[in-house]
Design a protein around this motif. Structure first.
Motif, PDB file in Angstrom:
ATOM      1  N   MET A 188     102.308  46.811  85.962  1.00  0.00           N
ATOM      2  CA  MET A 188     102.173  47.084  87.387  1.00  0.00           C
ATOM      3  C   MET A 188     101.178  48.212  87.656  1.00  0.00           C
ATOM      4  O   MET A 188     100.834  48.438  88.802  1.00  0.00           O
ATOM      5  N   ASP A 189     100.734  48.888  86.615  1.00  0.00           N
ATOM      6  CA  ASP A 189      99.756  49.947  86.833  1.00  0.00           C
ATOM      7  C   ASP A 189      98.438  49.391  87.365  1.00  0.00           C
ATOM      8  O   ASP A 189      97.751  50.052  88.136  1.00  0.00           O
ATOM      9  N   TYR A 190      98.094  48.191  86.941  1.00  0.00           N
ATOM     10  CA  TYR A 190      96.833  47.604  87.405  1.00  0.00           C
ATOM     11  C   TYR A 190      96.879  47.324  88.905  1.00  0.00           C
ATOM     12  O   TYR A 190      95.866  47.388  89.581  1.00  0.00           O
ATOM     13  N   VAL A 191      98.048  47.005  89.438  1.00  0.00           N
ATOM     14  CA  VAL A 191      98.176  46.761  90.883  1.00  0.00           C
ATOM     15  C   VAL A 191      97.928  48.049  91.648  1.00  0.00           C
ATOM     16  O   VAL A 191      97.164  48.080  92.617  1.00  0.00           O
ATOM     17  N   SER A 192      98.551  49.145  91.208  1.00  0.00           N
ATOM     18  CA  SER A 192      98.347  50.416  91.897  1.00  0.00           C
ATOM     19  C   SER A 192      96.920  50.923  91.720  1.00  0.00           C
ATOM     20  O   SER A 192      96.414  51.675  92.563  1.00  0.00           O
ATOM     21  N   ALA A 193      96.249  50.512  90.659  1.00  0.00           N
ATOM     22  CA  ALA A 193      94.855  50.910  90.462  1.00  0.00           C
ATOM     23  C   ALA A 193      93.909  50.091  91.335  1.00  0.00           C
ATOM     24  O   ALA A 193      92.849  50.580  91.723  1.00  0.00           O
ATOM     25  N   LEU A 194      94.277  48.863  91.650  1.00  0.00           N
ATOM     26  CA  LEU A 194      93.399  47.998  92.434  1.00  0.00           C
ATOM     27  C   LEU A 194      93.607  48.106  93.939  1.00  0.00           C
ATOM     28  O   LEU A 194      92.730  47.739  94.709  1.00  0.00           O
ATOM     29  N   VAL A 195      94.746  48.594  94.374  1.00  0.00           N
ATOM     30  CA  VAL A 195      95.041  48.624  95.813  1.00  0.00           C
ATOM     31  C   VAL A 195      94.060  49.501  96.592  1.00  0.00           C
ATOM     32  O   VAL A 195      93.510  49.049  97.596  1.00  0.00           O
ATOM     33  N   PRO A 196      93.790  50.746  96.203  1.00  0.00           N
ATOM     34  CA  PRO A 196      92.867  51.559  97.013  1.00  0.00           C
ATOM     35  C   PRO A 196      91.465  50.948  97.174  1.00  0.00           C
ATOM     36  O   PRO A 196      90.952  50.913  98.298  1.00  0.00           O
ATOM     37  N   PRO A 197      90.821  50.442  96.109  1.00  0.00           N
ATOM     38  CA  PRO A 197      89.507  49.841  96.322  1.00  0.00           C
ATOM     39  C   PRO A 197      89.550  48.597  97.210  1.00  0.00           C
ATOM     40  O   PRO A 197      88.646  48.371  98.010  1.00  0.00           O
ATOM     41  N   VAL A 198      90.609  47.817  97.082  1.00  0.00           N
ATOM     42  CA  VAL A 198      90.722  46.613  97.912  1.00  0.00           C
ATOM     43  C   VAL A 198      90.905  47.006  99.373  1.00  0.00           C
ATOM     44  O   VAL A 198      90.275  46.427 100.268  1.00  0.00           O
ATOM     45  N   VAL A 199      91.738  47.992  99.637  1.00  0.00           N
ATOM     46  CA  VAL A 199      91.948  48.451 101.012  1.00  0.00           C
ATOM     47  C   VAL A 199      90.650  49.005 101.582  1.00  0.00           C
ATOM     48  O   VAL A 199      90.275  48.716 102.727  1.00  0.00           O
ATOM     49  N   MET A 200      89.937  49.801 100.790  1.00  0.00           N
ATOM     50  CA  MET A 200      88.666  50.357 101.262  1.00  0.00           C
ATOM     51  C   MET A 200      87.655  49.245 101.518  1.00  0.00           C
ATOM     52  O   MET A 200      86.906  49.301 102.501  1.00  0.00           O
ATOM     53  N   ALA A 201      87.615  48.234 100.680  1.00  0.00           N
ATOM     54  CA  ALA A 201      86.686  47.119 100.872  1.00  0.00           C
ATOM     55  C   ALA A 201      87.011  46.360 102.151  1.00  0.00           C
ATOM     56  O   ALA A 201      86.106  45.985 102.904  1.00  0.00           O
ATOM     57  N   VAL A 202      88.287  46.142 102.422  1.00  0.00           N
ATOM     58  CA  VAL A 202      88.682  45.437 103.643  1.00  0.00           C
ATOM     59  C   VAL A 202      88.257  46.228 104.878  1.00  0.00           C
ATOM     60  O   VAL A 202      87.691  45.667 105.828  1.00  0.00           O
TER      61      VAL A 202
END
Length: 58
Positions: free
Chosen positions: A1-15
């Motif tokens: 689940m660490d990969y999910v928490s690592a990917l959330v901020p960049p995805v939110v910023m991209a959106v």
């Protein structure tokens, strides 16, 4: 689940960034375009005339 928490901020910023770009593109032109263009043209003309005016101190 660490990969999910690592990917959330960049995805939110991209959106949000994509939303910002879409908003900017949609607001270009429209009813106020000629008015905005006239203001920019007047400012550029004022700056150009001030640059070409002879210096009073010389």
């Amino acid at each position: 689940m660490d990969y999910v928490s690592a990917l959330v901020p960049p995805v939110v910023m991209a959106v949000f960034f994509i939303g910002l770009i879409v908003t900017i593109v949609k607001t270009q032109g429209g009813a106020n375009k000629s008015k905005e263009d006239a203001v920019v043209d007047a400012a550029l003309a004022r700056a150009e005339s001030a640059r070409q005016a002879p210096d009073a101190k010389a």
